[in-house]
Design an enzyme around this catalytic site. Structure first.
Site, PDB file in Angstrom:
ATOM      1  N   GLU A 102       0.066   4.736   6.019  1.00 25.59           N
ATOM      2  CA  GLU A 102       0.660   4.847   7.096  1.00 25.59           C
ATOM      3  C   GLU A 102       2.170   5.602   6.441  1.00 25.59           C
ATOM      4  O   GLU A 102       2.251   3.916   6.219  1.00 25.59           O
ATOM      5  CB  GLU A 102       0.454   5.366   8.870  1.00 25.59           C
ATOM      6  CG  GLU A 102      -0.771   5.351   9.241  1.00 25.59           C
ATOM      7  CD  GLU A 102      -0.998   5.409  10.652  1.00 25.59           C
ATOM      8  OE1 GLU A 102       0.069   5.395  11.318  1.00 25.59           O
ATOM      9  OE2 GLU A 102      -1.851   6.086  11.230  1.00 25.59           O
ATOM     10  N   PHE A 138       0.340   7.448   0.651  1.00 20.09           N
ATOM     11  CA  PHE A 138      -0.302   7.331  -0.782  1.00 20.09           C
ATOM     12  C   PHE A 138      -1.700   7.363  -1.212  1.00 20.09           C
ATOM     13  O   PHE A 138      -2.309   6.354  -1.467  1.00 20.09           O
ATOM     14  CB  PHE A 138       0.330   5.738  -0.430  1.00 20.09           C
ATOM     15  CG  PHE A 138       1.765   5.132   0.022  1.00 20.09           C
ATOM     16  CD1 PHE A 138       2.746   6.043  -0.482  1.00 20.09           C
ATOM     17  CD2 PHE A 138       1.874   4.072   0.275  1.00 20.09           C
ATOM     18  CE1 PHE A 138       3.906   5.926  -1.164  1.00 20.09           C
ATOM     19  CE2 PHE A 138       3.476   3.692   0.573  1.00 20.09           C
ATOM     20  CZ  PHE A 138       4.128   4.735   0.296  1.00 20.09           C
ATOM     21  N   ILE A 139      -2.364   8.247  -0.398  1.00 21.47           N
ATOM     22  CA  ILE A 139      -3.616   8.692  -0.499  1.00 21.47           C
ATOM     23  C   ILE A 139      -4.184   9.082  -2.219  1.00 21.47           C
ATOM     24  O   ILE A 139      -4.017  10.438  -1.612  1.00 21.47           O
ATOM     25  CB  ILE A 139      -4.279   9.959   0.688  1.00 21.47           C
ATOM     26  CG1 ILE A 139      -3.486   8.898   1.686  1.00 21.47           C
ATOM     27  CG2 ILE A 139      -5.374   9.683   0.629  1.00 21.47           C
ATOM     28  CD1 ILE A 139      -3.808   7.329   2.315  1.00 21.47           C
ATOM     29  N   GLU A 154     -14.209  -2.893  -2.397  1.00 23.06           N
ATOM     30  CA  GLU A 154     -13.155  -1.783  -2.633  1.00 23.06           C
ATOM     31  C   GLU A 154     -11.765  -3.079  -4.663  1.00 23.06           C
ATOM     32  O   GLU A 154     -11.238  -2.243  -4.865  1.00 23.06           O
ATOM     33  CB  GLU A 154     -11.777  -1.494  -1.781  1.00 23.06           C
ATOM     34  CG  GLU A 154     -10.284  -0.669  -2.582  1.00 23.06           C
ATOM     35  CD  GLU A 154      -9.735  -0.703  -0.815  1.00 23.06           C
ATOM     36  OE1 GLU A 154     -10.049  -0.164  -0.250  1.00 23.06           O
ATOM     37  OE2 GLU A 154      -8.469   0.174  -1.737  1.00 23.06           O
ATOM     38  N   HIS A 161       4.991  -4.671 -28.931  1.00 22.31           N
ATOM     39  CA  HIS A 161       4.853  -3.928 -29.339  1.00 22.31           C
ATOM     40  C   HIS A 161       6.023  -3.729 -29.846  1.00 22.31           C
ATOM     41  O   HIS A 161       6.591  -2.667 -30.432  1.00 22.31           O
ATOM     42  CB  HIS A 161       4.552  -2.528 -29.055  1.00 22.31           C
ATOM     43  CG  HIS A 161       3.041  -2.921 -28.706  1.00 22.31           C
ATOM     44  ND1 HIS A 161       2.224  -3.317 -27.964  1.00 22.31           N
ATOM     45  CD2 HIS A 161       1.939  -1.708 -29.278  1.00 22.31           C
ATOM     46  CE1 HIS A 161       1.007  -2.735 -28.124  1.00 22.31           C
ATOM     47  NE2 HIS A 161       0.765  -1.664 -28.918  1.00 22.31           N
ATOM     48  N   GLY A 180      10.299  -2.575 -29.183  1.00 21.95           N
ATOM     49  CA  GLY A 180      10.743  -1.190 -29.423  1.00 21.95           C
ATOM     50  C   GLY A 180       9.722  -0.101 -29.417  1.00 21.95           C
ATOM     51  O   GLY A 180       9.586   1.004 -27.995  1.00 21.95           O
TER      52      GLY A 180
HETATM   53  C1  LIG Z   1      -0.832   4.995  -5.747  1.00 24.28           C
HETATM   54  C2  LIG Z   1      -1.777   4.268  -4.152  1.00 24.28           C
HETATM   55  C3  LIG Z   1      -2.311   4.389  -4.657  1.00 24.28           C
HETATM   56  C4  LIG Z   1      -2.769   4.020  -3.279  1.00 24.28           C
HETATM   57  N1  LIG Z   1      -4.113   4.771  -2.549  1.00 24.28           N
HETATM   58  C5  LIG Z   1      -4.357   4.293  -1.031  1.00 24.28           C
HETATM   59  C6  LIG Z   1      -5.642   4.831  -0.485  1.00 24.28           C
HETATM   60  O1  LIG Z   1      -6.299   6.011  -1.437  1.00 24.28           O
HETATM   61  N2  LIG Z   1      -5.692   5.044   0.818  1.00 24.28           N
HETATM   62  C7  LIG Z   1      -5.071   4.429   1.440  1.00 24.28           C
HETATM   63  O2  LIG Z   1      -4.777   4.144   2.986  1.00 24.28           O
HETATM   64  N3  LIG Z   1      -3.677   3.640   0.974  1.00 24.28           N
HETATM   65  C8  LIG Z   1      -3.004   3.217  -0.228  1.00 24.28           C
HETATM   66  N4  LIG Z   1      -2.544   3.269  -0.935  1.00 24.28           N
HETATM   67  C9  LIG Z   1      -1.482   2.247  -0.271  1.00 24.28           C
HETATM   68  C10 LIG Z   1      -1.399   0.628  -0.357  1.00 24.28           C
HETATM   69  O3  LIG Z   1      -3.064   0.684   0.068  1.00 24.28           O
HETATM   70  C11 LIG Z   1      -0.705   0.062   0.484  1.00 24.28           C
HETATM   71  O4  LIG Z   1       0.835   0.460  -0.280  1.00 24.28           O
HETATM   72  C12 LIG Z   1      -0.657  -1.307   0.298  1.00 24.28           C
HETATM   73  O5  LIG Z   1      -1.898  -2.195   1.576  1.00 24.28           O
HETATM   74  C13 LIG Z   1       0.694  -2.253   1.643  1.00 24.28           C
HETATM   75  O6  LIG Z   1       1.458  -1.278   2.119  1.00 24.28           O
HETATM   76  P1  LIG Z   1       2.571  -0.966   2.190  1.00 24.28           P
HETATM   77  O7  LIG Z   1       2.481  -0.080   0.732  1.00 24.28           O
HETATM   78  O8  LIG Z   1       2.980  -0.280   3.384  1.00 24.28           O
HETATM   79  O9  LIG Z   1       3.444  -2.579   2.390  1.00 24.28           O
HETATM   80  P2  LIG Z   1       4.196  -3.356   3.207  1.00 24.28           P
HETATM   81  O10 LIG Z   1       2.550  -4.023   4.130  1.00 24.28           O
HETATM   82  O11 LIG Z   1       5.637  -3.168   3.821  1.00 24.28           O
HETATM   83  O12 LIG Z   1       4.271  -4.399   2.310  1.00 24.28           O
HETATM   84  C14 LIG Z   1       5.777  -5.140   1.918  1.00 24.28           C
HETATM   85  C15 LIG Z   1       5.668  -6.430   1.124  1.00 24.28           C
HETATM   86  O13 LIG Z   1       5.260  -6.691   2.188  1.00 24.28           O
HETATM   87  C16 LIG Z   1       4.341  -8.220   2.240  1.00 24.28           C
HETATM   88  N5  LIG Z   1       3.855  -8.862   3.932  1.00 24.28           N
HETATM   89  C17 LIG Z   1       3.329  -7.510   4.131  1.00 24.28           C
HETATM   90  N6  LIG Z   1       3.013  -8.218   5.012  1.00 24.28           N
HETATM   91  C18 LIG Z   1       2.977  -9.705   4.797  1.00 24.28           C
HETATM   92  C19 LIG Z   1       2.399 -11.133   5.764  1.00 24.28           C
HETATM   93  N7  LIG Z   1       1.735 -11.353   6.527  1.00 24.28           N
HETATM   94  N8  LIG Z   1       2.695 -12.367   4.886  1.00 24.28           N
HETATM   95  C20 LIG Z   1       3.305 -11.858   3.110  1.00 24.28           C
HETATM   96  N9  LIG Z   1       4.055 -10.478   2.721  1.00 24.28           N
HETATM   97  C21 LIG Z   1       3.843  -9.797   3.510  1.00 24.28           C
HETATM   98  C22 LIG Z   1       3.329  -7.417   1.436  1.00 24.28           C
HETATM   99  O14 LIG Z   1       2.736  -7.709   0.559  1.00 24.28           O
HETATM  100  C23 LIG Z   1       4.513  -6.659   0.684  1.00 24.28           C
HETATM  101  O15 LIG Z   1       5.074  -7.701  -0.659  1.00 24.28           O
HETATM  102  C24 LIG Z   1      -1.828   3.180  -1.969  1.00 24.28           C
HETATM  103  C25 LIG Z   1      -0.764   3.223  -2.642  1.00 24.28           C
HETATM  104  C26 LIG Z   1      -0.348   3.359  -4.052  1.00 24.28           C
HETATM  105  C27 LIG Z   1       1.081   2.758  -4.237  1.00 24.28           C
END
Ligand SMILES: Cc1cc2nc3c(=O)[nH]c(=O)nc-3n(C[C@H](O)[C@H](O)[C@H](O)COP(=O)(O)OP(=O)(O)OC[C@H]3O[C@@H](n4cnc5c(N)ncnc54)[C@H](O)[C@@H]3O)c2cc1C
Length: 380
Positions: A128, A157-158, A243, A339, A341
């Protein structure tokens, strides 16, 4: 060369058919799909006809009923050829298995044959806007109303978000109960109140549709509940190793594909009157990357064998995801450097692969979360 022992001759025949299909049906169009932000929807149906989608689905539900190695081959071939827009891995390895494992007989009969044929594209919606790594912090709710549930919330991000016909939605059925209040629902596209948001503009995976999804007073029957109420978090934890294995397979085999292309490039390219492959730095870099990829492949194949035997634990899967995606990032970066540039130009596969690789350390649980899982086990 360490021979790969995980596959049998019949797997290699299957690989050949996947490779040929991708060469004719996907590779020539992928650049256009990058511009479109999604692959042609018809590709899913063509792949379904060939038996490439969700091959582990049992025969009684229209599948081939084979083991996960067939999924792995499809993943390997897509990755090796840089066809990163194709979201079959998310469908076959991640979303559909939830229906196979936790679905009711009615749900399986209704959905699985179409998941196999490509008539239904699936997605899984956990993340979310305000909760990704902290999955327990999701705000989407599913509140009981008579025989129905009413779902409210938004996801982002789904993967497969635009094409998805059926979404596994993670929602809170009891917001006070923490992980125990989390449940999974099967929500069909077109259900009133369920809207797909825009196709997100990413730095890589340009042909992959990735979307926001919105749920406003979405009424679903109680039959839309997947498995038991309150068991969603347990199901997610059980299925995340597969996964992570999928992500690790993509990592190793896309890196392998780019390493091979880089060897071809440095052999052709000349500087100071000779092939850049003759420079010691070039050979040292290639030697390092090849050695690390060889050892990662052996580890990954062993994980795959364990997974087939249903013995791959969550910690080992986390190690595989972290190790291989970190290595993928390193391989892409070093190969791009070799590679020069041209490596920075989008028309070169290494440029795309470098951009595509970045997200592998983020989704499926970030690599920091992988370290938490592994570290916790070490000091428990
Ligand atoms: C191209 C793409 C496809 C995706 N596909 C799906 C999908 O099909 N379904 C789905 O549900 N999601 C999907 N995602 C979501 C993805 O799983 C999340 O982006 C990911 O789990 C990270 O969550 P966030 O983006 O909220 O980052 P955050 O949780 O906000 O994290 C931000 C940073 O804080 C760090 N962090 C967070 N908690 C901790 C902790 N406890 N200790 C240390 N560091 C921490 C993280 O490692 C990261 O570096 C997708 C994302 C992308 C970009």
């Amino acid at each position: 060369m360490i021979p790969r022992t995980v596959y049998e001759p019949e797997h290699e025949m299957f690989r050949e058919s996947v490779r040929k299909f991708l060469e004719t049906e996907a590779a020539p169009y992928h650049e256009q799909w990058e511009k479109d932000g999604e692959v042609d929807r018809g590709l899913w149906n063509k792949a379904g006809e060939q038996g490439f989608l969700a091959p582990t689905v049992p025969e009684e539900y229209g599948g081939v009923g084979v083991d996960f190695r067939y999924n792995a081959i499809v993943d390997e071939e897509c990755a090796r050829s840089g066809l990163t827009g194709i979201g079959w891995g998310l469908h076959s390895d991640i979303a559909v298995p939830y229906i196979v494992r936790y679905g009711s007989e009615e749900q399986k009969q209704k959905y699985l044959p179409k998941c196999v044929s490509g008539e239904i594209v699936t997605a899984i919606a956990m993340t979310e806007p305000a909760a990704g790594s902290d999955l327990q912090g999701i705000k989407t709710t599913a509140v009981k109303d008579g025989d129905d549930y009413i779902i409210n919330g938004s996801k982002t991000f789904i993967t497969n978000g635009q094409h998805a016909d059926l979404v596994v939605v993670v929602a809170k059925t009891d917001p006070q109960a923490g992980a125990k209040g989390t449940s999974l629902f099967l929500v069909e596209a077109g259900t009133p109140g369920f809207e797909k948001g825009k196709n997100l503009n990413k730095i890589g995976l340009k042909a992959q549709d990735t979307s926001e999804l919105f749920f406003q007073d979405v009424r679903v029957p109680k039959d839309a509940l997947l498995g038991e109420e309150g068991m969603g978090f347990v199901y997610l934890m059980q299925d995340l190793p597969q996964e992570r294995l999928n992500i690790a397979i993509l990592a190793v085999h896309s890196a392998q594909g780019i390493l091979e292309k880089t060897i071809e490039y440095v052999t052709e390219r000349k500087a100071f009157g000779k092939s850049i492959a003759t420079f010691q730095n070039t050979q040292f870099k290639l030697a390092e990357l090849d050695t690390e990829l060889t050892s990662a492949t052996v580890f990954l194949d062993r994980c795959l064998e364990l997974h087939i035997e249903e013995k791959l634990d969550a910690v080992t899967a986390a190690k595989a995801k972290m190790l291989t995606t970190d290595l993928q990032g390193k391989v892409m970066d070093e190969c791009l450097q070799l590679h020069g540039g041209y490596g920075y130009m989008w028309e070169y596969p290494v440029a795309r692969a470098w951009a595509d690789a970045r997200v592998q350390r983020i989704y499926g649980g970030t690599n920091e979360i992988m370290k938490l899982i592994i570290g916790r086990e070490l000091v428990k």
